[in-house]
Design an enzyme around this catalytic site. Structure first.
Site, PDB file in Angstrom:
ATOM      1  N   ASN A   8      46.271  18.600  69.587  1.00 19.11           N
ATOM      2  CA  ASN A   8      45.547  17.865  68.546  1.00 19.11           C
ATOM      3  C   ASN A   8      44.658  16.853  69.256  1.00 19.11           C
ATOM      4  OD1 ASN A   8      44.686  16.223  66.463  1.00 19.11           O
ATOM      5  ND2 ASN A   8      46.723  15.397  65.982  1.00 19.11           N
ATOM      6  N   LYS A  10      42.453  14.974  67.988  1.00 19.20           N
ATOM      7  CA  LYS A  10      42.126  13.815  67.147  1.00 19.20           C
ATOM      8  C   LYS A  10      40.621  13.528  67.237  1.00 19.20           C
ATOM      9  CE  LYS A  10      46.848  12.306  67.727  1.00 19.20           C
ATOM     10  NZ  LYS A  10      47.827  11.230  67.766  1.00 19.20           N
ATOM     11  N   HIS A  92      48.893  14.869  58.767  1.00 20.62           N
ATOM     12  CA  HIS A  92      49.230  14.107  59.971  1.00 20.62           C
ATOM     13  C   HIS A  92      49.435  12.643  59.574  1.00 20.62           C
ATOM     14  CE1 HIS A  92      48.802  12.070  63.818  1.00 20.62           C
ATOM     15  NE2 HIS A  92      49.097  13.225  64.386  1.00 20.62           N
ATOM     16  N   GLU A  94      48.446  10.019  60.813  1.00 18.73           N
ATOM     17  CA  GLU A  94      47.222   9.203  60.849  1.00 18.73           C
ATOM     18  C   GLU A  94      46.372   9.431  59.601  1.00 18.73           C
ATOM     19  OE1 GLU A  94      46.013  10.428  64.772  1.00 18.73           O
ATOM     20  OE2 GLU A  94      47.781   9.406  65.577  1.00 18.73           O
ATOM     21  N   GLU A 162      56.928  14.832  63.487  1.00 19.58           N
ATOM     22  CA  GLU A 162      56.330  13.824  64.349  1.00 19.58           C
ATOM     23  C   GLU A 162      56.771  12.435  63.901  1.00 19.58           C
ATOM     24  OE1 GLU A 162      52.533  15.518  66.339  1.00 19.58           O
ATOM     25  OE2 GLU A 162      51.955  14.589  64.459  1.00 19.58           O
ATOM     26  N   GLY A 168      51.792   8.651  70.368  1.00 23.64           N
ATOM     27  CA  GLY A 168      50.920   7.855  71.218  1.00 23.64           C
ATOM     28  C   GLY A 168      51.575   6.627  71.823  1.00 23.64           C
ATOM     29  N   SER A 208      54.330  12.001  71.870  1.00 27.36           N
ATOM     30  CA  SER A 208      54.507  11.680  73.295  1.00 27.36           C
ATOM     31  C   SER A 208      55.096  12.826  74.116  1.00 27.36           C
ATOM     32  CB  SER A 208      55.332  10.400  73.453  1.00 27.36           C
ATOM     33  OG  SER A 208      54.640   9.304  72.870  1.00 27.36           O
ATOM     34  N   GLY A 230      47.650  13.161  72.993  1.00 23.83           N
ATOM     35  CA  GLY A 230      47.013  12.680  74.215  1.00 23.83           C
ATOM     36  C   GLY A 230      47.058  13.653  75.380  1.00 23.83           C
TER      37      GLY A 230
HETATM   38  P1  PGA Z   1      50.737  12.170  71.043  1.00 29.61           P
HETATM   39  O1  PGA Z   1      50.255  12.577  69.588  1.00 29.61           O
HETATM   40  O2  PGA Z   1      51.142  13.438  71.769  1.00 29.61           O
HETATM   41  O3  PGA Z   1      49.535  11.515  71.677  1.00 29.61           O
HETATM   42  O4  PGA Z   1      51.895  11.245  70.889  1.00 29.61           O
HETATM   43  C1  PGA Z   1      50.904  13.597  68.875  1.00 29.61           C
HETATM   44  C2  PGA Z   1      50.229  13.812  67.537  1.00 29.61           C
HETATM   45  O5  PGA Z   1      49.846  12.824  66.884  1.00 29.61           O
HETATM   46  O6  PGA Z   1      50.070  14.967  67.107  1.00 29.61           O
END
Ligand code: PGA
Length: 250
Positions: A8, A10, A92, A94, A162, A168, A208, A230
């Site tokens: 992803n 983002k 998601h 976010e 998640e 993140g 993460s 990330g």
């Molecule tokens: P992250 O994000 O691997 O940067 O923690 C995961 C996600 O939001 O899908």
């Protein structure tokens, strides 16, 4: 069921970033698992075109619930499909936070995705306050029930667990905590859709995930892949996670 490594991106990436995606595809020409990157919508067509003939699939990060119409700035599921996407991430955390998306809206978007022939990756996950209050299973159960429409199948539904506090942040739940939630989600899908369907819906862990923790996460029962933020932006890191997922299937 084929395990799934999903990236992803983002709101990251411009044309120059396509090289990272192509490096991932080149590193896994005969991938034993499914490979997916969900770039910003602006890159879907270019990535899908560049990935033709490779195992890399491309997805969107959101879609509108309507098929078309007066919704300035939005993108329909059919448009994602037309651009070359086969998947779409929906709900998601976010999106739920930044855009106030509710379970009902995510459910409507999932129906739109299915109508356009896309596989929906529906995200669920608790906040730290909810976990600390002992409400994790209640929260993810409610999100799952509310966000997933009737008519699910293993081909068109993927669930991503998640935890909001792990996205993140570098913080990852214990293997026991991940197993507890994934077992719960599997049982809930089995109960609603029947075991024949529930056992075919892939349950991704996200939050993460890195090359250094991927093997441990993929060894957990009912973890069928990962949704990676990330670490999916750099080919070497995402490749390391993909390699760990391939190792987990033997
Ligand atoms: P992250 O994000 O691997 O940067 O923690 C995961 C996600 O939001 O899908």
């Amino acid at each position: 069921m084929r395990k799934l490594a999903a990236g992803n991106w983002k709101m990251n990436g411009t044309t120059g970033s396509l090289a990272e995606a192509m490096a991932v595809a080149a590193a896994h020409p005969d991938a034993a698992v499914e490979l997916l990157i969900c770039p910003p919508a602006t890159l879907i067509t270019a990535m899908a075109t560049a990935a033709t003939g490779t195992p890399l699939e491309v997805g969107g990060q959101d879609c509108h619930a309507a098929a078309s119409g007066a919704h300035t700035g939005d993108i329909s599921a059919a448009m994602l499909s037309d651009a070359g996407a086969s998947y779409v991430i929906l709900g998601h955390s976010e999106r739920r936070t930044d855009h106030g998306e509710t379970d009902a809206l995510v459910r409507a978007k999932t129906e739109a995705a299915w109508a356009a022939g896309l596989t929906a990756i529906v995200c669920v996950g608790e906040t730290l306050a909810e976990r600390d209050a002992g409400r994790t299973l209640e929260v993810v159960g409610r999100q799952l029930d509310g966000s997933v429409p009737n008519g699910a199948s293993g081909a068109r539904l993927v669930i991503a667990y998640e935890p909001v506090w792990a996205i993140g942040t570098g913080k990852v739940p214990t293997t026991g905590q991940i197993a507890e939630v994934h077992d719960f989600l599997r049982a809930r899908l089995d109960a609603r859709f029947g075991e024949g369907v529930g056992r075919l819906v892939r349950l991704l862990y996200g939050g993460s995930v890195k090359p250094s923790n991927a093997a441990e996460i993929f060894a957990i029962r009912n973890v069928d892949g990962a949704l990676v933020g990330g670490a999916s932006l750099k080919a070497a890191e995402f490749s390391g996670i993909i390699a760990a997922l391939e190792d987990s299937v033997g």
